[in-house]
Scaffold this active site. Structure first.
Site, PDB file in Angstrom:
ATOM      1  N   SER A 157       0.830  -1.219   0.000  1.00 29.54           N
ATOM      2  CA  SER A 157       0.000   0.000   0.000  1.00 29.54           C
ATOM      3  C   SER A 157       0.859   1.262   0.000  1.00 29.54           C
ATOM      4  O   SER A 157       0.345   2.365   0.025  1.00 29.54           O
ATOM      5  CB  SER A 157      -0.931   0.004   1.227  1.00 29.54           C
ATOM      6  OG  SER A 157      -0.194  -0.221   2.414  1.00 29.54           O
ATOM      7  N   TYR A 217      -9.255  -7.361  12.163  1.00 24.28           N
ATOM      8  CA  TYR A 217      -8.614  -6.830  10.967  1.00 24.28           C
ATOM      9  C   TYR A 217      -8.619  -7.850   9.830  1.00 24.28           C
ATOM     10  O   TYR A 217      -8.397  -9.037  10.025  1.00 24.28           O
ATOM     11  CB  TYR A 217      -7.156  -6.422  11.260  1.00 24.28           C
ATOM     12  CG  TYR A 217      -6.464  -5.863  10.022  1.00 24.28           C
ATOM     13  CD1 TYR A 217      -6.600  -4.523   9.686  1.00 24.28           C
ATOM     14  CD2 TYR A 217      -5.746  -6.696   9.162  1.00 24.28           C
ATOM     15  CE1 TYR A 217      -6.015  -4.023   8.526  1.00 24.28           C
ATOM     16  CE2 TYR A 217      -5.158  -6.199   8.015  1.00 24.28           C
ATOM     17  CZ  TYR A 217      -5.294  -4.864   7.698  1.00 24.28           C
ATOM     18  OH  TYR A 217      -4.734  -4.369   6.553  1.00 24.28           O
ATOM     19  N   ASN A 254      -2.121  -2.991  13.035  1.00 21.91           N
ATOM     20  CA  ASN A 254      -3.576  -2.813  12.967  1.00 21.91           C
ATOM     21  C   ASN A 254      -4.062  -1.619  13.776  1.00 21.91           C
ATOM     22  O   ASN A 254      -4.879  -0.819  13.307  1.00 21.91           O
ATOM     23  CB  ASN A 254      -4.283  -4.083  13.441  1.00 21.91           C
ATOM     24  CG  ASN A 254      -3.946  -5.272  12.559  1.00 21.91           C
ATOM     25  OD1 ASN A 254      -3.357  -5.090  11.494  1.00 21.91           O
ATOM     26  ND2 ASN A 254      -4.306  -6.465  12.983  1.00 21.91           N
ATOM     27  N   LYS A 311     -16.806  30.624 -27.994  1.00 19.52           N
ATOM     28  CA  LYS A 311     -17.270  29.993 -26.758  1.00 19.52           C
ATOM     29  C   LYS A 311     -16.463  30.340 -25.523  1.00 19.52           C
ATOM     30  O   LYS A 311     -15.268  30.543 -25.556  1.00 19.52           O
ATOM     31  CB  LYS A 311     -17.285  28.468 -26.934  1.00 19.52           C
ATOM     32  CG  LYS A 311     -18.321  28.051 -27.957  1.00 19.52           C
ATOM     33  CD  LYS A 311     -18.658  26.613 -27.848  1.00 19.52           C
ATOM     34  CE  LYS A 311     -19.492  26.375 -26.610  1.00 19.52           C
ATOM     35  NZ  LYS A 311     -19.681  24.941 -26.394  1.00 19.52           N
ATOM     36  N   THR A 344     -39.809  26.974  -9.559  1.00 17.81           N
ATOM     37  CA  THR A 344     -40.121  25.616  -9.125  1.00 17.81           C
ATOM     38  C   THR A 344     -40.348  24.862 -10.428  1.00 17.81           C
ATOM     39  O   THR A 344     -40.869  25.435 -11.388  1.00 17.81           O
ATOM     40  CB  THR A 344     -41.380  25.536  -8.234  1.00 17.81           C
ATOM     41  OG1 THR A 344     -42.501  26.004  -8.995  1.00 17.81           O
ATOM     42  CG2 THR A 344     -41.258  26.383  -6.970  1.00 17.81           C
ATOM     43  N   HIS A 345     -39.890  23.621 -10.478  1.00 21.29           N
ATOM     44  CA  HIS A 345     -39.922  22.833 -11.723  1.00 21.29           C
ATOM     45  C   HIS A 345     -39.157  23.532 -12.842  1.00 21.29           C
ATOM     46  O   HIS A 345     -39.452  23.342 -14.021  1.00 21.29           O
ATOM     47  CB  HIS A 345     -41.361  22.561 -12.191  1.00 21.29           C
ATOM     48  CG  HIS A 345     -42.282  22.116 -11.109  1.00 21.29           C
ATOM     49  ND1 HIS A 345     -42.496  20.794 -10.798  1.00 21.29           N
ATOM     50  CD2 HIS A 345     -43.019  22.834 -10.213  1.00 21.29           C
ATOM     51  CE1 HIS A 345     -43.341  20.701  -9.777  1.00 21.29           C
ATOM     52  NE2 HIS A 345     -43.664  21.926  -9.401  1.00 21.29           N
ATOM     53  N   LYS A 402      -8.268   3.393   2.069  1.00 22.39           N
ATOM     54  CA  LYS A 402      -7.483   4.631   2.003  1.00 22.39           C
ATOM     55  C   LYS A 402      -7.649   5.459   0.744  1.00 22.39           C
ATOM     56  O   LYS A 402      -7.822   6.684   0.812  1.00 22.39           O
ATOM     57  CB  LYS A 402      -6.008   4.310   2.186  1.00 22.39           C
ATOM     58  CG  LYS A 402      -5.692   3.969   3.618  1.00 22.39           C
ATOM     59  CD  LYS A 402      -4.293   3.480   3.788  1.00 22.39           C
ATOM     60  CE  LYS A 402      -4.224   2.651   5.045  1.00 22.39           C
ATOM     61  NZ  LYS A 402      -5.133   1.457   5.013  1.00 22.39           N
ATOM     62  N   GLU A 459     -18.874  22.867 -14.222  1.00 24.40           N
ATOM     63  CA  GLU A 459     -19.225  21.561 -14.801  1.00 24.40           C
ATOM     64  C   GLU A 459     -18.418  20.451 -14.146  1.00 24.40           C
ATOM     65  O   GLU A 459     -18.935  19.384 -13.805  1.00 24.40           O
ATOM     66  CB  GLU A 459     -18.938  21.552 -16.307  1.00 24.40           C
ATOM     67  CG  GLU A 459     -19.919  22.352 -17.126  1.00 24.40           C
ATOM     68  CD  GLU A 459     -19.472  22.417 -18.573  1.00 24.40           C
ATOM     69  OE1 GLU A 459     -20.038  21.700 -19.397  1.00 24.40           O
ATOM     70  OE2 GLU A 459     -18.534  23.179 -18.883  1.00 24.40           O
ATOM     71  N   GLN A 496      -7.380  -2.440   3.939  1.00 26.73           N
ATOM     72  CA  GLN A 496      -6.398  -1.568   3.284  1.00 26.73           C
ATOM     73  C   GLN A 496      -7.055  -0.755   2.159  1.00 26.73           C
ATOM     74  O   GLN A 496      -6.547   0.281   1.753  1.00 26.73           O
ATOM     75  CB  GLN A 496      -5.258  -2.428   2.741  1.00 26.73           C
ATOM     76  CG  GLN A 496      -4.138  -1.658   2.117  1.00 26.73           C
ATOM     77  CD  GLN A 496      -2.915  -2.527   1.902  1.00 26.73           C
ATOM     78  OE1 GLN A 496      -2.229  -2.914   2.840  1.00 26.73           O
ATOM     79  NE2 GLN A 496      -2.651  -2.878   0.652  1.00 26.73           N
ATOM     80  N   SER A 537     -13.069  26.981 -26.406  1.00 28.53           N
ATOM     81  CA  SER A 537     -13.196  25.788 -27.227  1.00 28.53           C
ATOM     82  C   SER A 537     -12.065  25.795 -28.259  1.00 28.53           C
ATOM     83  O   SER A 537     -11.680  26.847 -28.763  1.00 28.53           O
ATOM     84  CB  SER A 537     -14.554  25.801 -27.924  1.00 28.53           C
ATOM     85  OG  SER A 537     -14.502  25.002 -29.083  1.00 28.53           O
ATOM     86  N   ASN A 567     -16.613  28.499 -21.959  1.00 25.37           N
ATOM     87  CA  ASN A 567     -17.268  27.369 -21.307  1.00 25.37           C
ATOM     88  C   ASN A 567     -17.122  27.397 -19.782  1.00 25.37           C
ATOM     89  O   ASN A 567     -16.042  27.684 -19.286  1.00 25.37           O
ATOM     90  CB  ASN A 567     -16.692  26.055 -21.836  1.00 25.37           C
ATOM     91  CG  ASN A 567     -16.976  25.862 -23.313  1.00 25.37           C
ATOM     92  OD1 ASN A 567     -17.996  26.341 -23.820  1.00 25.37           O
ATOM     93  ND2 ASN A 567     -16.079  25.208 -24.013  1.00 25.37           N
TER      94      ASN A 567
HETATM   95  N1  ARG Z   1      -1.145  -1.538   5.097  1.00 26.22           N
HETATM   96  C1  ARG Z   1      -2.047  -2.120   6.011  1.00 26.22           C
HETATM   97  C2  ARG Z   1      -3.428  -1.437   5.841  1.00 26.22           C
HETATM   98  O1  ARG Z   1      -3.458  -0.392   5.316  1.00 26.22           O
HETATM   99  C3  ARG Z   1      -1.596  -1.921   7.410  1.00 26.22           C
HETATM  100  C4  ARG Z   1      -2.125  -2.917   8.383  1.00 26.22           C
HETATM  101  C5  ARG Z   1      -1.564  -4.263   8.076  1.00 26.22           C
HETATM  102  N2  ARG Z   1      -1.940  -5.238   9.027  1.00 26.22           N
HETATM  103  C6  ARG Z   1      -1.831  -6.536   8.797  1.00 26.22           C
HETATM  104  N3  ARG Z   1      -2.248  -7.315   9.728  1.00 26.22           N
HETATM  105  N4  ARG Z   1      -1.453  -6.999   7.637  1.00 26.22           N
HETATM  106  O2  ARG Z   1      -4.442  -1.976   6.199  1.00 26.22           O
END
Ligand code: ARG
Length: 458
Positions: free
Chosen positions: A23, A317, A110, A283, A155-156, A325, A290, A322, A277, A285
């Site tokens: 990660s 966990y 964790n 134009k 309205t509408h 994120k 948007e 993971q 454009s 825009n």
């Molecule tokens: N990179 C992991 C996550 O974002 C960290 C926690 C990892 N824990 C484990 N038991 N493998 O979730």
């Protein structure tokens, strides 16, 4: 140095597995929080005599220098080290030697990762509250300039009754005010510290969780270690509030797109907020509103994504977590980017008061007021409604608006009409008499703006 967890293994990790499970490409955004959490943890370990204070101080020094390296972009994060936690721990051990290996005493990744995200969202939530206030301030500024500017209220998307343009803008102020309230409320739950929960069951070391909470500025600690390491509802809450904020931004953006169209021309967005454009030179825009509207979709996606990740997960966990994120980072960045653009775009837009005024004088949005007029003269509302329907139809057929009909024509529809009908139908009057609290009369709008300003000061 090989993997921090390599002891039990006899084979190298498959390269594809390493890449798939890592990660670090995204969680390096948590470097600052990870170091902050470690600093508090190690301080507590030293204070509680779980590791020698001397080692704790050495670790802290090492962490501080890694922090500087991170700030200066000098760290090369490695996929082999999987995530931000192990990257930093490895750097620490490289830097200060075996003492660095004591940092992870009494904790697990964790409770560590959960803590990082609490810290991250606490900072970001506070920043987003400030950005919302900038947008609110911009709305107030435009509103103050336009208390007396009248615009058709719809309205509408059909003209309904004229309103003060300030009133229309201020409607968004209150949406963002509630969003702020939601964010502030969510902080109460972000303010729980997971650290000290270990992998899932707590730890055998005599740790002091309250001390860590105090060092990191948390209100309280999670009372259940299993909940602490697997709770992600503080993120769900953020993603749902983020989606609501983007919904509000999107609705406002849609109005800006409509208002700035050739058909409406109620406002003109500043050149610096529009694009051209490549083929049609005439134009201009409204790309920014948007795109604000368009970006709303990804924030909904992030919310649904995490809800789906969580729904079938057993405690505690699981690696699935993971996946919490990237969506969170994306919503944070989308909100930051959107709010930063929205405020100056509102501030710099030109309000075409003449065009609005012309619109107000060329429609039937004063029709309700004839009905109210007849009601005040004693006619039951339903009958009055019927009469006005006929008048409007007659006017449309004779290509006129209500103020263009002469007095005889009015009298033909009802003897209750008197000459003051023309005053009653004037748009200024139509707006001014909607003087109930929260209504569009300038007197109320001024009150409303004062109330709003009070909210920003507090
Ligand atoms: N990179 C992991 C996550 O974002 C960290 C926690 C990892 N824990 C484990 N038991 N493998 O979730």
């Amino acid at each position: 140095m090989s993997k921090l967890w390599g002891g039990r293994f006899t084979k190298e990790t498959n390269k594809l597995v390493e890449e798939f499970t890592a990660s670090i490409s995204f969680d390096q955004k948590l470097a600052k929080e990870d170091i902050a959490g470690s600093l508090a943890h190690v301080q507590m370990l030293g204070e509680c005599g779980i590791i020698p204070m001397e080692d704790a101080l050495k670790i802290k020094e090492g962490l501080f220098s890694i922090k500087t390296m991170v700030e200066n972009d000098e760290v090369e994060f490695l996929v082999e080290d999987e995530d931000i936690h192990m990257n930093i721990e490895k750097l620490l051990i490289e830097k200060i030697g075996p003492a660095g290996g004591k940092l992870h005493t009494g904790r697990s990744r964790n409770d560590q990762v959960a803590t990082d995200m609490h810290l991250y969202l606490r900072t970001k939530t506070n920043e987003i509250i400030k950005l919302l206030e900038d947008v609110q301030q911009a709305l107030i500024e435009q509103a103050k300039e336009n208390v007396q500017t009248l615009i058709p209220g719809y309205t509408h998307l059909q003209r309904a009754q004229p309103v003060s343009f300030a009133h229309h803008l201020m409607a968004y102020f209150w949406m963002f005010e509630r969003d702020k309230g939601r964010l502030l409320d969510s902080l109460k739950r972000i303010d729980w510290l997971p650290l000290g929960s270990g992998a899932l069951a707590g730890t055998t070391f005599p740790i002091n969780r309250e001390r860590v909470a105090e060092l990191l500025g948390f209100e309280t600690v999670y009372p259940n270690s299993m909940d602490a390491v697997s709770d992600r509802d503080f993120i769900l809450e953020f993603l749902s509030i983020g989606s609501i904020i983007m919904t509000h931004i999107s609705r406002l953006s849609e109005e800006l797109v409509i208002w700035s169209s050739q058909e409406f021309q109620f406002v003109e967005l500043d050149d610096s907020f529009c694009t051209g454009s490549s083929i049609m030179p005439q134009k201009k825009n409204p790309d920014v509103p948007e795109l604000l509207r368009g970006k709303t979709g990804r924030t909904y996606g992030n919310l649904i994504g995490l809800l789906t990740v969580l729904k079938g997960l057993p405690l505690a966990y699981n690696k699935d977590l993971q996946e919490d994120k990237e969506g969170m980072f994306d919503t944070v960045e989308t909100l930051e980017g959107s709010l930063k653009l929205l405020a100056p775009m509102i501030e710099t837009m030109t309000v075409n008061k003449d065009v609005m005024n012309k619109a107000i004088n060329n429609d039937f949005s004063n029709a309700t007021d004839i009905a109210d007029y007849l009601v005040r003269k004693g006619l039951p509302f339903r009958e009055a409604h019927e009469v006005i329907g006929k008048i409007v139809l007659y006017a449309i057929q004779s290509n006129k608006f209500l103020l263009d009909l002469n007095f005889e024509e009015y009298q033909g529809f009802s003897p209750l009409f008197e000459k003051d009908i023309y005053k009653v139908l004037a748009p200024d009057h139509v707006v001014a008499v909607r003087n109930s609290f929260g209504g569009t009369a300038p007197e109320q709008v001024i009150k409303q703006i004062k109330l709003a300003e009070g909210k920003l000061q507090s």
